[in-house]
Write a protein that holds these residues in place. Structure first.
Motif, mmCIF file in Angstrom:
data_model
loop_
_atom_site.group_PDB
_atom_site.id
_atom_site.type_symbol
_atom_site.label_atom_id
_atom_site.label_comp_id
_atom_site.label_asym_id
_atom_site.label_seq_id
_atom_site.Cartn_x
_atom_site.Cartn_y
_atom_site.Cartn_z
ATOM 1 N N PRO A 42 31.316 -39.553 -22.971
ATOM 2 C CA PRO A 42 30.691 -39.702 -24.250
ATOM 3 C C PRO A 42 31.097 -41.090 -24.657
ATOM 4 O O PRO A 42 31.881 -41.510 -24.428
ATOM 5 C CB PRO A 42 31.641 -38.840 -25.218
ATOM 6 N N GLU A 453 11.654 -42.721 -24.282
ATOM 7 C CA GLU A 453 12.147 -42.321 -23.220
ATOM 8 C C GLU A 453 11.296 -42.760 -22.249
ATOM 9 O O GLU A 453 11.964 -43.021 -21.076
ATOM 10 C CB GLU A 453 12.520 -40.561 -23.351
ATOM 11 N N TRP A 477 16.902 -47.328 -28.638
ATOM 12 C CA TRP A 477 17.350 -46.437 -27.233
ATOM 13 C C TRP A 477 18.614 -45.573 -27.582
ATOM 14 O O TRP A 477 18.666 -44.313 -27.352
ATOM 15 C CB TRP A 477 17.442 -47.188 -26.137
ATOM 16 N N GLN A 478 19.361 -46.229 -28.216
ATOM 17 C CA GLN A 478 20.815 -45.593 -28.604
ATOM 18 C C GLN A 478 20.531 -44.486 -29.559
ATOM 19 O O GLN A 478 21.117 -43.520 -29.390
ATOM 20 C CB GLN A 478 21.831 -46.584 -29.140
ATOM 21 N N ARG A 480 17.888 -42.761 -30.137
ATOM 22 C CA ARG A 480 17.255 -41.746 -29.353
ATOM 23 C C ARG A 480 17.976 -41.085 -28.358
ATOM 24 O O ARG A 480 17.430 -40.101 -27.752
ATOM 25 C CB ARG A 480 15.864 -42.304 -29.155
ATOM 26 N N ASN A 481 19.045 -41.703 -27.855
ATOM 27 C CA ASN A 481 19.688 -41.266 -26.686
ATOM 28 C C ASN A 481 18.558 -41.149 -25.522
ATOM 29 O O ASN A 481 18.429 -40.254 -24.686
ATOM 30 C CB ASN A 481 20.327 -39.773 -26.627
ATOM 31 N N THR A 483 18.227 -42.747 -22.750
ATOM 32 C CA THR A 483 18.370 -43.131 -21.202
ATOM 33 C C THR A 483 19.171 -41.835 -20.819
ATOM 34 O O THR A 483 19.591 -41.989 -19.772
ATOM 35 C CB THR A 483 19.278 -44.186 -21.261
ATOM 36 N N ALA A 484 19.121 -40.813 -21.641
ATOM 37 C CA ALA A 484 20.038 -39.576 -21.195
ATOM 38 C C ALA A 484 19.648 -39.019 -19.709
ATOM 39 O O ALA A 484 20.216 -38.462 -19.170
ATOM 40 C CB ALA A 484 20.036 -38.450 -22.050
ATOM 41 N N TRP A 508 27.234 -50.250 -25.915
ATOM 42 C CA TRP A 508 26.612 -49.193 -25.541
ATOM 43 C C TRP A 508 25.557 -49.553 -24.368
ATOM 44 O O TRP A 508 25.380 -48.661 -23.241
ATOM 45 C CB TRP A 508 25.861 -48.336 -26.778
ATOM 46 N N ARG A 512 25.392 -47.891 -20.195
ATOM 47 C CA ARG A 512 24.612 -47.230 -19.452
ATOM 48 C C ARG A 512 24.613 -47.365 -17.968
ATOM 49 O O ARG A 512 23.588 -46.578 -17.369
ATOM 50 C CB ARG A 512 23.212 -47.605 -20.050
#
Length: 769
Positions: A42, A453, A477-478, A480-481, A483-484, A508, A512
């Motif tokens: 996290p 995404e 991006w952060q 929306r997350n 890069t998950a 952040w 990544r």
């Protein structure tokens, strides 16, 4: 913050300190932690570890420390070894104290191809300089020859199927740009030196068009596809564009936005202005003189070449590999020409506007490049000034050498690297990205919305190794997350430009990538041909800070009394922090020498003081903070400064990574009913970050604040609609303030800095309540 995350972060920091011993510095501890923290942990734990390690330290806090292996394999280290230089400080000093040697050596290192090779980098005084005197070349030649023709020059995808990649090989790019160059001469009858606009998204075709124009000895006119007809017209008029490439429409999912229609309207505006000028100049002429002018529609109208947006609107047809190992195609699934949108076909001018296919039909894929003088124009770009009309900045055939050398050293681009940067040919980073072909890179392009995404998946699938960003994009991006579901382990470095970033967002971004990846902050401008402040892979990397002036570029800070701040020099000292207006000590390859609509000397040199050693100084307009933190970053208790961008000193701002003049915003906002005048300012947070557009409004006499249409929300909506229609929809208004009057100087100039300071002060008070 959860108790579990706090406990885990405390444990990780304690383990790192135990492993290193009591004498370990905070940056030593973080160097170990960056190898332990992964994207799957996290981000709150990353933040807690970072805050704990650097507790009590408010300035230089490295979040990425290069290993010995990384440093050893950089282009900087290899050049240092070639020159028998042992430290980066010495290397930088060599680059600015022996500039001719630095630029000539670096030019040869990246393999610039010349017809007549110059013997020196500079000739003339710094304010009236010639770059590579006596040199003749066509800079497009240097974009080829580093890689086999079968290697990919461009890798690309579309948002509807981001992981389905296509590529255009170097062989196909060379052949296609040759066909375009032939068409410009044979079909459009253009002559060497004529200007040709490009107003379309960043696609493989736009790259080929740009190179085709340059190969032909013509001049590219860069026009962003987001502009209104008025802004397109201004740029084409200033450059005297004879033709322009555009797209029929821009697709956004099921919707589409007309682009050809805007370009056609822009051309009508130009012709109307020309007609008014002719009528005025011919007022006293006879009818016989007028009839002999020789002007007809073909002489005065721009030829518009239209590409089908459907080429990159949906998933691509099944890939077919051609003889050059390319999967690019401009045909549909049945091998036919892709149709233009019906709304465009209906308004195209017969025997004047032409489709992409009409231009290429029958054109040979071989072409002999037209050699040009090193100072001949290859591109006209535009940078907002403070007078309302954008500055028309000429890039010569030597300017791309600056782009490539910056990329070689600061982004550390090697042959075979894959480089992506969401941008547009209309902005300087579009050509900058294109000219990384000189370094043997493959360019990554994505057709679609890059805050999604889908773009992040494209970066993963395309194995991008250097990803360029703008801060507002990273924030999206952060949030929306995005890069998950991505593996970004192939990214070796990021680079950021366009606006000031904030440290939290960029921590952040760095996290990544497993083991972290540095962000090469990159600050300069169109008139710089690149950057004057950046970072390197041989120095610790601090979120939202620059670790060095760009190699070959010397900078200083100047205080409000126009006095040079000596501590701002990139020198090793035990102390010295502060801020001021950045000034440049020329010469440096890439610095502009010509403006089409201004006196270049007056804009950049007039009224400037001399440097501490009598040097000529060049103004730029950015306010920059310089920071030294010797106690924890240097065992010798001395250090060179890090730098932080604070925004513009003048009335130019960066909104969403796009430079725009306050006057341009105000000119449009003043059209709204009930508004007497406005003042537009850009505001960032106390620790930097993307600028927000704030508009101060003075209502017309007799108009009561709060009455219908005259409250802040109504005014914001009305001004936003006008900006969207007449300027650029990307300029979003964050706040509106209604005031009785605007502060002005004795000469009646609006004091926007006072408004900015007052707004920031008010925001800080509100945040403490």
């Amino acid at each position: 913050m959860s108790k579990e995350n706090i406990a885990e972060a405390t444990k990780l920091v304690a383990e790192a300190k135990d492993a290193l011993g009591i004498d370990a510095s905070p940056s030593d501890v973080w160097a170990l932690l960056q190898t332990k923290l992964s994207p799957s942990i996290p981000f709150e734990i990353h933040q807690l570890c970072y805050a704990t390690v650097y507790e009590g330290i408010d300035d230089v806090k490295p979040a990425w420390i290069p290993t010995a292996d990384i440093v050893a394999n950089t282009n900087i280290t290899k050049m240092m070894q070639q020159k028998s230089i042992t430290t980066y400080q010495e290397f930088y000093d060599w680059s600015v104290n022996d500039r001719n040697n630095f630029w000539m050596t670096s030019m040869k290192a990246i393999g610039i191809q010349w017809q007549d090779e110059p013997k020196a980098a500079f000739k003339g005084d710094p304010a009236h300089i010639t770059y590579f005197p006596g040199g003749r070349l066509n800079i497009s030649d240097s974009c080829f020859g580093k890689r086999p023709l079968e290697d990919p020059a461009i890798v690309y995808s579309v948002e509807s199927n981001a992981r389905s990649l296509r590529n255009m090989s170097f062989g196909r790019l060379d052949a296609l740009s040759n066909r375009i160059a032939n068409g410009l001469f044979s079909k459009l009858k253009l002559q060497v030196g004529d200007a040709v606009g490009i107003c379309m998204p960043m696609t493989p075709e736009s790259i080929a068009i740009y190179l085709g124009v340059v190969k032909a000895g013509l001049v590219v006119v860069s026009v962003a596809d987001s502009f209104s007809p008025e802004e397109i017209a201004t740029r084409c008029r200033l450059s005297n564009a004879k033709a322009i490439f555009t797209q029929d429409v821009i697709y956004r999912g099921a919707k589409f936005l007309s682009l050809f229609g805007r370009v056609l309207k822009a051309d009508a505006m130009i012709q109307a202005e020309k007609e008014r000028s002719r009528n005025k100049s011919d007022f006293n002429d006879s009818k016989e003189t007028k009839s002999d002018s020789g002007l007809d529609d073909d002489d005065i109208c721009m030829r518009i070449i239209v590409l089908p947006g459907m080429l990159h609107a949906n998933s691509y047809p099944e890939a077919v590999v051609d003889e050059t190992n390319s999967t690019w195609s401009d045909k549909d699934a049945q091998g036919r020409d892709v149709l233009l949108h019906e709304s465009v076909v209906a308004i195209m001018r017969e025997n004047h506007d032409a489709s992409w296919y009409d231009l290429l039909d029958g054109c040979s894929d071989t072409f002999e490049r037209v050699p040009r003088d090193s100072m001949d124009a290859c591109n006209i770009l535009f940078s907002s000034g403070t007078t309302g009309e954008p500055k028309a900045i000429v890039w010569s055939h030597s300017t791309p050498i600056k782009c490539a050398i910056d990329g070689f050293y600061h982004q550390d681009i090697h042959i075979g690297d894959r480089v992506a940067w969401p941008t547009n040919i209309g902005w300087m980073m579009g050509p900058w990205l294109l000219f990384q072909l000189i370094n043997g890179a493959t360019i990554g392009l994505f057709n679609g919305i890059t805050s999604t995404e889908g773009f992040c998946e494209f970066v993963d699938e395309a194995e991008i190794s250097m990803l360029g960003v703008v801060p507002s994009l990273v924030k999206s991006w952060q949030a929306r997350n995005a890069t998950a579901n991505c593996d970004w382990s192939r990214i070796k470095k990021f680079s950021s430009t366009g606006e000031a970033s904030d440290p939290g967002t960029y921590l952040w971004l760095m996290s990544r990538v497993p083991g972290y990846a540095p962000v090469m902050e990159y600050c300069g401008g169109t008139e710089i041909g690149g950057s004057f402040l950046s970072s390197t892979l041989v120095q610790p990397n601090v979120p939202s800070m620059f670790s060095t002036p760009v190699l070959g570029s010397k900078i200083l800070m100047m205080n409000a009394e126009s006095e040079v701040i000596l501590e701002s020099a990139f020198e090793t000292r035990s102390d010295g922090s502060g801020s001021g207006e950045l000034v440049i000590v020329p010469p440096s390859i890439g610095l502009s020498t010509t403006l089409l609509n201004r006196d270049h000397y007056n804009v950049y040199f007039e009224g400037m003081p001399c440097g501490p050693a009598g040097e000529v100084l060049r103004k730029h307009g950015d306010e920059v903070e310089f920071v030294r933190s010797s106690s924890h970053t240097s065992k010798k208790n001395v250090s060179t400064p890090y730098f932080r961008a604070l925004g513009r000193c003048d009335d130019t701002m960066n909104i969403g990574g796009i430079k725009v003049g306050s006057v341009e915003i105000e000119r449009v906002c003043n059209l709204v009913d009930n508004i007497q005048e406005t003042a537009a300012i850009a505001v960032s947070g106390p620790h930097g970050g993307p600028s927000k557009l704030v508009v101060y409004v003075v209502l017309e006499n007799g108009t009561e604040e709060g009455s219908e249409g005259c409250d802040e929300d109504s005014l914001r909506n009305a001004m936003q609609n006008y900006i969207k229609a007449h300027l650029n929809p990307l300029f979003g208004i964050s706040d509106v303030a209604i005031v009785q009057s605007l502060p002005r100087t004795a000469s009646n100039k609006v004091m926007r800095r006072l408004l900015r300071d007052a707004y920031i002060s008010s925001a800080l008070k509100r945040s403490k309540m």
